[in-house]
Design a protein around this motif. Structure first.
Motif, PDB file in Angstrom:
ATOM      1  N   ALA A  95       0.831  -1.203   0.000  1.00  0.00           N
ATOM      2  CA  ALA A  95       0.000   0.000   0.000  1.00  0.00           C
ATOM      3  C   ALA A  95       0.864   1.251   0.000  1.00  0.00           C
ATOM      4  O   ALA A  95       0.678   2.149  -0.813  1.00  0.00           O
ATOM      5  N   GLU A  96       1.846   1.298   0.896  1.00  0.00           N
ATOM      6  CA  GLU A  96       2.638   2.518   1.025  1.00  0.00           C
ATOM      7  C   GLU A  96       3.903   2.405   0.186  1.00  0.00           C
ATOM      8  O   GLU A  96       4.759   1.553   0.419  1.00  0.00           O
ATOM      9  N   GLY A  97       4.025   3.265  -0.790  1.00  0.00           N
ATOM     10  CA  GLY A  97       5.196   3.263  -1.657  1.00  0.00           C
ATOM     11  C   GLY A  97       5.218   2.129  -2.653  1.00  0.00           C
ATOM     12  O   GLY A  97       6.237   1.881  -3.288  1.00  0.00           O
ATOM     13  N   GLY A  98       4.102   1.407  -2.793  1.00  0.00           N
ATOM     14  CA  GLY A  98       4.074   0.271  -3.705  1.00  0.00           C
ATOM     15  C   GLY A  98       3.976   0.694  -5.164  1.00  0.00           C
ATOM     16  O   GLY A  98       3.323   1.686  -5.494  1.00  0.00           O
ATOM     17  N   ARG A  99       4.626  -0.071  -6.025  1.00  0.00           N
ATOM     18  CA  ARG A  99       4.584   0.184  -7.467  1.00  0.00           C
ATOM     19  C   ARG A  99       4.260  -1.116  -8.180  1.00  0.00           C
ATOM     20  O   ARG A  99       4.670  -2.196  -7.744  1.00  0.00           O
ATOM     21  N   ALA A 100       3.542  -1.017  -9.260  1.00  0.00           N
ATOM     22  CA  ALA A 100       3.201  -2.203 -10.047  1.00  0.00           C
ATOM     23  C   ALA A 100       2.882  -1.801 -11.470  1.00  0.00           C
ATOM     24  O   ALA A 100       2.409  -0.692 -11.727  1.00  0.00           O
ATOM     25  N   GLU A 101       3.166  -2.696 -12.405  1.00  0.00           N
ATOM     26  CA  GLU A 101       2.781  -2.528 -13.801  1.00  0.00           C
ATOM     27  C   GLU A 101       1.807  -3.653 -14.135  1.00  0.00           C
ATOM     28  O   GLU A 101       2.153  -4.839 -14.017  1.00  0.00           O
ATOM     29  N   LEU A 102       0.585  -3.294 -14.519  1.00  0.00           N
ATOM     30  CA  LEU A 102      -0.451  -4.284 -14.778  1.00  0.00           C
ATOM     31  C   LEU A 102      -1.467  -3.729 -15.764  1.00  0.00           C
ATOM     32  O   LEU A 102      -1.341  -2.594 -16.231  1.00  0.00           O
ATOM     33  N   ARG A 103      -2.479  -4.543 -16.081  1.00  0.00           N
ATOM     34  CA  ARG A 103      -3.489  -4.140 -17.054  1.00  0.00           C
ATOM     35  C   ARG A 103      -4.816  -3.868 -16.355  1.00  0.00           C
ATOM     36  O   ARG A 103      -5.255  -4.652 -15.520  1.00  0.00           O
ATOM     37  N   LEU A 104      -5.438  -2.739 -16.730  1.00  0.00           N
ATOM     38  CA  LEU A 104      -6.749  -2.391 -16.204  1.00  0.00           C
ATOM     39  C   LEU A 104      -7.770  -2.424 -17.338  1.00  0.00           C
ATOM     40  O   LEU A 104      -7.474  -2.053 -18.475  1.00  0.00           O
ATOM     41  N   GLY A 105      -8.986  -2.874 -17.010  1.00  0.00           N
ATOM     42  CA  GLY A 105     -10.033  -3.006 -18.011  1.00  0.00           C
ATOM     43  C   GLY A 105     -10.701  -1.686 -18.336  1.00  0.00           C
ATOM     44  O   GLY A 105     -10.998  -0.887 -17.443  1.00  0.00           O
ATOM     45  N   ARG A 106     -10.932  -1.462 -19.608  1.00  0.00           N
ATOM     46  CA  ARG A 106     -11.637  -0.280 -20.070  1.00  0.00           C
ATOM     47  C   ARG A 106     -13.101  -0.629 -20.328  1.00  0.00           C
ATOM     48  O   ARG A 106     -13.495  -1.802 -20.353  1.00  0.00           O
ATOM     49  N   ARG A 107     -13.895   0.397 -20.564  1.00  0.00           N
ATOM     50  CA  ARG A 107     -15.326   0.186 -20.738  1.00  0.00           C
ATOM     51  C   ARG A 107     -15.630  -0.666 -21.964  1.00  0.00           C
ATOM     52  O   ARG A 107     -16.590  -1.443 -21.978  1.00  0.00           O
ATOM     53  N   ASP A 108     -14.795  -0.551 -23.011  1.00  0.00           N
ATOM     54  CA  ASP A 108     -15.055  -1.299 -24.245  1.00  0.00           C
ATOM     55  C   ASP A 108     -14.587  -2.752 -24.172  1.00  0.00           C
ATOM     56  O   ASP A 108     -14.640  -3.479 -25.160  1.00  0.00           O
TER      57      ASP A 108
END
Length: 547
Positions: A278-291
């Motif tokens: 939570a604090e200072g965390g970093r991540a690269e990932l995929r988020l879903g879009r409306r389409d």
């Protein structure tokens, strides 16, 4: 000759301009950004001097950065010019689009005003478009990058080619000024955001004092921002999102408040999200879009407190990294896949095969060696071992904690299932290459790769080992299943292949090996290769007898 070199000169200048614009986004602070703007004029646009005059809170303009002359930099950096004097300069002279040019014939009236300036000595111009030492050229910068509130003015002097800029040079300076305005505005927003975050995390009183500043930094940040609940039954639920995040995900703020990032993340990336602190965390990932599509983003978390001992919230910065990630994935795919056929290449095949195997006790490895030696003997060829791979029966580590790959009994076909390795070598391919050329040979390899891929299941692997050799990995097969698969694959390859109106044929020889823990990837491939070699020799003997 000069006309022929002009496109190359312009191309080099364009590359320098692109690099200068790219450098604007690498600065870490407002001061670094301002100096980068000035340096870019000199290194990227071909001017000898550049000065960045920034609007202060009282409306006057201060020399915030200078490049091209260390003596001039020390003399005028930090000096202030009144707003009225600047407005006078920007209202006179020649209008070059969004630029303002004041020739030396008009500039004498400005010699006594309070705007800091520096001129280099030089001879009088010899021709019409030659730059005069007292010519002035200004590029205004506006907050929106267009024509709203004035952010500052870039002044330039002494073009390296000694001429007044032409149409392309003016357009380049205008574009650079527009990008510089965006970079300076973003640097200011980042500075405000950092100050707000420090106050939010460390000082309760500063939290109330900076509420409006934080609101503006949050709402108008160029990248996505979100505030989520931390702890309790609604942990992770999005409480507030800015316009940039709404645009990024194609969802209105009212809809996003129903979700958490865990609801939006790609199923394959949920583990990455859960592992992000939570604090200072970093991540690269995929988020879903409306389409329904998914977008690669970088998440950066900070924890903020509402009041002393009050609720804590999660502030998440969301940056669009889709372009960079696409480039990285493309490079990774090119490194692991064959450029001609698009199939996994030899390195990727060995990686996938090796991931299924673990080292076993010496006795099992020795058994694998004996099995291969028997296969070489069956080939009835003293040079057969040179055709395959040498086996290293080195003792490895004890059993790994995974489901071991075990080869089924191919003699009795007891119903056991294993990981089949089908080694395919094309028959007659060399003659096609020799007769019709490599273009036809490449087309044949591409079509064979397509046919092989069409005949296997989704979870199977079809790889090109090199040349005219292919390998198929198919898990969960028995001995009879593997033999049937080899027949289907051979039948798929045999039909004619049309290339440039010509029909050509290739055959295929298959050798079926089995992956078993205790063997290396090289040993497994050597086993399948040797069985293919034995089959090819057997078919050749049958053919000679029939003849």
């Amino acid at each position: 000759m000069e006309a022929e070199s002009e496109p190359y000169v312009r191309l080099a200048a364009l590359r320098q301009l692109h690099q200068a614009v790219a450098d604007l986004n690498t600065a870490r602070s407002l001061a670094d950004t301002l100096q980068t703007v000035a340096d870019g004029i000199v290194t990227g646009l071909g001017y000898g001097l550049a000065c960045v005059n920034l609007v202060r809170s009282d409306g006057d303009l201060v020399v915030a950065a200078f490049a091209g002359n260390s003596a001039a930099e020390a003399l005028i950096t930090g000096r202030v010019g009144s707003r009225s004097s600047w407005e006078r300069r920007l209202s006179m002279g020649e209008d070059w689009g969004r630029l303002r040019f004041i020739p030396h014939t008009d500039g004498w009236v400005l010699l006594d005003d309070d705007v800091p300036q520096w001129h280099t000595d030089g001879p009088e111009p010899r021709f019409e478009d030659e730059w005069h030492p007292e010519d002035r050229l200004y590029a205004p910068m506006h907050v929106s990058g267009g024509g709203c509130d004035l952010l500052g003015v870039i002044s330039v002097d002494r073009p390296r080619n000694g001429r007044r800029p032409g149409a392309w040079g003016r357009e380049a300076l205008q574009m650079y000024a527009s990008q510089a305005a965006i970079a300076i505005s973003n640097a200011r927003l980042r500075a405000n955001m950092q100050r707000a975050l420090v106050r939010l995390e460390r000082e309760q009183q500063a939290l109330r004092a900076s509420e409006e500043s934080f609101r503006q930094a949050f709402e108008y940040a160029p990248s996505g921002m979100a505030i989520a609940e931390m702890g309790g039954d609604q942990h992770g639920r999005l409480l507030r999102t800015n316009d940039a995040l709404c645009r990024l995900l194609g969802r209105p703020a009212s809809v996003l408040r129903r979700y958490s990032f865990a609801d939006l993340v790609h199923p394959e990336d949920i583990g990455t999200l859960l592992r992000t602190s939570a604090e200072g965390g970093r991540a690269e990932l995929r988020l879903g879009r409306r389409d329904g599509s998914y977008l690669w983003v970088s998440l950066r978390n900070s924890v903020v407190a509402d009041t002393t001992d009050g609720p804590r919230f999660l502030l998440t910065h969301v940056e669009d990294i889709e372009e960079r990630k696409r480039h990285e994935l493309n490079l990774a795919h090119r490194a692991s896949h064959d450029a001609l056929t698009g199939l996994p290449n030899s390195a990727e095949l060995r990686s996938r095969l090796g991931a299924r195997l673990c080292e076993r006790p010496h006795s099992v490895a020795a058994t694998a060696v004996e099995t291969l030696d028997a296969a070489y003997a069956e080939a009835d060829d003293p040079d057969a071992r040179a055709h395959g791979y040498e086996v290293d029966p080195a003792v490895g580590s004890p059993y790994d904690h995974h489901v071991h790959a075990v080869a089924p009994d191919t003699e009795q076909d007891d119903g056991a299932k294993g990981l089949a390795v089908l080694f395919c070598d094309l028959d007659g391919f060399k003659s096609i290459n020799d007769r019709f050329g490599h273009h036809t040979g490449d087309a044949v390899l591409i079509e064979v790769a397509r046919r092989l891929s069409m005949c296997v299941r989704d979870g199977d692997t079809v790889a090109r080992l090199g040349g005219d050799e292919f390998v198929v990995l198919a898990d969960g097969l028995g001995a009879a299943d593997a033999a049937d698969l080899a027949v289907r694959l051979r039948n798929a390859i045999i039909p004619p292949i049309r290339v440039d109106g010509r029909a050509v044929r290739v055959g295929a020889s298959f050798g079926i090996g089995w992956a078993s823990c205790g063997m290396t990837a090289e040993e497994v491939l050597a086993s399948a290769d040797q069985r293919m070699y034995v089959e090819k020799r057997s078919r050749s003997k049958v053919h000679r007898r029939a003849g």
